[in-house]
Design a protein around this motif. Sequence first.
Motif, PDB file in Angstrom:
ATOM      1  N   UNK A 242       5.948 -13.824   6.079  1.00 36.62           N
ATOM      2  CA  UNK A 242       6.254 -14.390   7.211  1.00 36.62           C
ATOM      3  C   UNK A 242       7.496 -13.770   8.246  1.00 36.62           C
ATOM      4  N   UNK A 243       6.822 -12.723   9.693  1.00 34.81           N
ATOM      5  CA  UNK A 243       8.483 -12.220  10.005  1.00 34.81           C
ATOM      6  C   UNK A 243       9.235 -13.085  10.876  1.00 34.81           C
ATOM      7  N   UNK A 244      10.290 -13.407  11.033  1.00 33.96           N
ATOM      8  CA  UNK A 244      10.892 -14.197  11.788  1.00 33.96           C
ATOM      9  C   UNK A 244      10.496 -14.173  12.995  1.00 33.96           C
ATOM     10  N   UNK A 245      10.024 -13.501  13.838  1.00 33.64           N
ATOM     11  CA  UNK A 245       8.852 -13.727  15.561  1.00 33.64           C
ATOM     12  C   UNK A 245       7.633 -14.746  15.159  1.00 33.64           C
ATOM     13  N   UNK A 246       6.989 -15.092  13.471  1.00 32.84           N
ATOM     14  CA  UNK A 246       6.137 -16.095  13.138  1.00 32.84           C
ATOM     15  C   UNK A 246       5.190 -14.851  12.651  1.00 32.84           C
ATOM     16  N   UNK A 247       5.284 -13.947  13.015  1.00 39.36           N
ATOM     17  CA  UNK A 247       4.134 -13.105  12.660  1.00 39.36           C
ATOM     18  C   UNK A 247       3.714 -13.574  11.091  1.00 39.36           C
ATOM     19  N   UNK A 248       2.316 -13.370  10.919  1.00 40.23           N
ATOM     20  CA  UNK A 248       1.919 -13.592   9.405  1.00 40.23           C
ATOM     21  C   UNK A 248       1.379 -11.993   8.699  1.00 40.23           C
ATOM     22  N   UNK A 249       1.680 -11.589   7.146  1.00 39.83           N
ATOM     23  CA  UNK A 249       1.268 -10.577   6.309  1.00 39.83           C
ATOM     24  C   UNK A 249       0.502 -10.860   4.926  1.00 39.83           C
ATOM     25  N   UNK A 250      -0.679 -10.422   5.274  1.00 46.66           N
ATOM     26  CA  UNK A 250      -1.174 -11.098   4.029  1.00 46.66           C
ATOM     27  C   UNK A 250      -1.360  -9.839   3.643  1.00 46.66           C
ATOM     28  N   UNK A 251      -0.887  -9.446   2.164  1.00 45.44           N
ATOM     29  CA  UNK A 251      -1.425  -8.271   1.592  1.00 45.44           C
ATOM     30  C   UNK A 251      -2.482  -8.632   0.479  1.00 45.44           C
ATOM     31  N   UNK A 252      -3.853  -8.095   0.803  1.00 42.94           N
ATOM     32  CA  UNK A 252      -4.858  -8.219   0.106  1.00 42.94           C
ATOM     33  C   UNK A 252      -5.158  -7.348  -1.152  1.00 42.94           C
ATOM     34  N   UNK A 253      -5.410  -6.386  -1.279  1.00 44.45           N
ATOM     35  CA  UNK A 253      -5.893  -5.996  -2.600  1.00 44.45           C
ATOM     36  C   UNK A 253      -5.444  -4.164  -2.448  1.00 44.45           C
ATOM     37  N   UNK A 254      -5.353  -3.539  -3.393  1.00 43.66           N
ATOM     38  CA  UNK A 254      -5.019  -1.846  -3.268  1.00 43.66           C
ATOM     39  C   UNK A 254      -6.192  -1.710  -4.076  1.00 43.66           C
ATOM     40  N   UNK A 255      -7.323  -0.216  -3.876  1.00 42.45           N
ATOM     41  CA  UNK A 255      -8.195   0.908  -4.901  1.00 42.45           C
ATOM     42  C   UNK A 255      -7.721   1.964  -4.573  1.00 42.45           C
ATOM     43  N   UNK A 256      -8.299   2.503  -5.890  1.00 48.14           N
ATOM     44  CA  UNK A 256      -7.286   3.320  -6.437  1.00 48.14           C
ATOM     45  C   UNK A 256      -8.903   4.459  -6.590  1.00 48.14           C
ATOM     46  N   UNK A 257      -8.304   5.620  -5.909  1.00 55.37           N
ATOM     47  CA  UNK A 257      -9.334   6.740  -6.479  1.00 55.37           C
ATOM     48  C   UNK A 257      -8.858   8.106  -6.694  1.00 55.37           C
ATOM     49  N   UNK A 258      -8.995   8.646  -7.530  1.00 52.73           N
ATOM     50  CA  UNK A 258      -8.294   9.975  -8.061  1.00 52.73           C
ATOM     51  C   UNK A 258      -8.231  11.104  -7.238  1.00 52.73           C
ATOM     52  N   UNK A 259      -8.109   9.832  -5.889  1.00 49.48           N
ATOM     53  CA  UNK A 259      -7.169  11.028  -5.002  1.00 49.48           C
ATOM     54  C   UNK A 259      -6.315   9.948  -4.030  1.00 49.48           C
ATOM     55  N   UNK A 260      -6.285   9.213  -3.581  1.00 47.27           N
ATOM     56  CA  UNK A 260      -5.832   8.573  -2.694  1.00 47.27           C
ATOM     57  C   UNK A 260      -5.717   7.222  -3.155  1.00 47.27           C
ATOM     58  N   UNK A 261      -4.496   6.580  -2.938  1.00 49.79           N
ATOM     59  CA  UNK A 261      -4.452   4.859  -2.692  1.00 49.79           C
ATOM     60  C   UNK A 261      -4.655   4.405  -1.427  1.00 49.79           C
ATOM     61  N   UNK A 262      -5.612   3.454  -0.838  1.00 50.92           N
ATOM     62  CA  UNK A 262      -6.184   2.147   0.034  1.00 50.92           C
ATOM     63  C   UNK A 262      -4.988   1.101   0.278  1.00 50.92           C
ATOM     64  N   UNK A 263      -4.251   0.344   0.553  1.00 45.12           N
ATOM     65  CA  UNK A 263      -3.719  -0.986   1.143  1.00 45.12           C
ATOM     66  C   UNK A 263      -4.144  -1.481   1.711  1.00 45.12           C
ATOM     67  N   UNK A 264      -5.054  -2.887   1.634  1.00 36.52           N
ATOM     68  CA  UNK A 264      -5.022  -3.897   2.552  1.00 36.52           C
ATOM     69  C   UNK A 264      -5.188  -5.192   2.947  1.00 36.52           C
ATOM     70  N   UNK A 265      -5.009  -5.095   3.971  1.00 35.07           N
ATOM     71  CA  UNK A 265      -4.246  -6.611   4.740  1.00 35.07           C
ATOM     72  C   UNK A 265      -4.060  -6.918   5.924  1.00 35.07           C
ATOM     73  N   UNK A 266      -3.841  -8.325   6.047  1.00 32.24           N
ATOM     74  CA  UNK A 266      -3.975  -8.510   7.756  1.00 32.24           C
ATOM     75  C   UNK A 266      -3.391  -9.017   7.629  1.00 32.24           C
ATOM     76  N   UNK A 267      -2.877  -8.827   9.259  1.00 37.51           N
ATOM     77  CA  UNK A 267      -1.877  -8.846  10.261  1.00 37.51           C
ATOM     78  C   UNK A 267      -2.303 -10.130  11.059  1.00 37.51           C
ATOM     79  N   UNK A 268      -1.238 -10.878  11.118  1.00 40.03           N
ATOM     80  CA  UNK A 268      -2.006 -12.543  12.620  1.00 40.03           C
ATOM     81  C   UNK A 268      -0.885 -12.747  13.583  1.00 40.03           C
TER      82      UNK A 268
END
Length: 351
Positions: A242-268
Amino acid sequence: MSELFKLFNRAKVQTEEYDETPLSDIEIARIKKRLHSKLKTQTSKKKKLTILSGVGVAMLAATIAISSPNALAKLPIIGSFIEQYMNHPAVNDEMYTTYKNIIGQTKENKYGTLTLNEVMLDQGELFITTTYHSNKPVPNSEYLQVNKHLPDTDYLPLFPEIELDGKEVESGGGAGNNKIDDQTFVIYSQISIPNIELSKPHEIQFSFKNDKISDPWEFNFIATGEAIAAKTTETMINQSFSLPNGQKVVVEKITQSPVSLILYYHMFPAPDKTMDYDVQFRLYDQNNNQLGQSAFKTMLENSTLRFQKENMEPITNITLVPHSINVKSGVPHKDVVKVFHEYTITTQLNK
């Protein structure tokens, strides 16, 4: 067919490379303004391109087939291949060809010739390179000026209409161009297609037109990401802070292909329902090399960051360092970005 080879013979290939430069204060301010207005999708490249974002970015296809697509991929008229557009100029072309759909088709109208070079599907994105040859010299290399000389059209649209398997695509993306000569440009397009199934072939219908073009470029073709899907892995993370102002971040997963990575996360939002900070991440591989971010969709419950890999070798370990961007107006420059080293996440990626 003869017109296509005339186009090849006219081309003068530019091979200069351009280094990435730090953002200026003005550019940082512009980024902050875009975030404040909640523009969600952005594409950035290291090459010297005109980069634009928008809804309904489309890919270009055509009607006259080349008998040897693999040979076409090596012809200099293409200028820069998809791997170069994606910052992979050193990758062996034979390796990359495994994942590309090399088309080599052309269509012509009174304005000029349009050739579809290559397409590729990767993790919710559709990439394409095309070559446009105008029937008249183009006085300005900026993409929006390409067709200002035409008598009955203002410009060649960057974001045409596209249908995927019979359904209209309404999503964001990016586009750019690289000048070959005064009449010829390589055009790059990136189309965001969330949740696309890579392992199956897709029918893609494309129309590159506006109200002033009486004879538009309109194409149909089939593309698949089956080879990339077979090499794509998923690693669950499931960590939050959580950030100091109370915003919450949930880091879910990473997917990796031969050419890229994608980070999936949630912001509240914070308890008072505000969302004053955008949260993004800097990613480092097992050799402490920082990955280049190529697109983002943030300040959402379902946020994503896309990173281009510098080569096609699997990344085995990843480090995520979060930072916040204050999107409120009137914030001093020194307070816009804050790095949270205390919330750093390091994990091993699945093979």
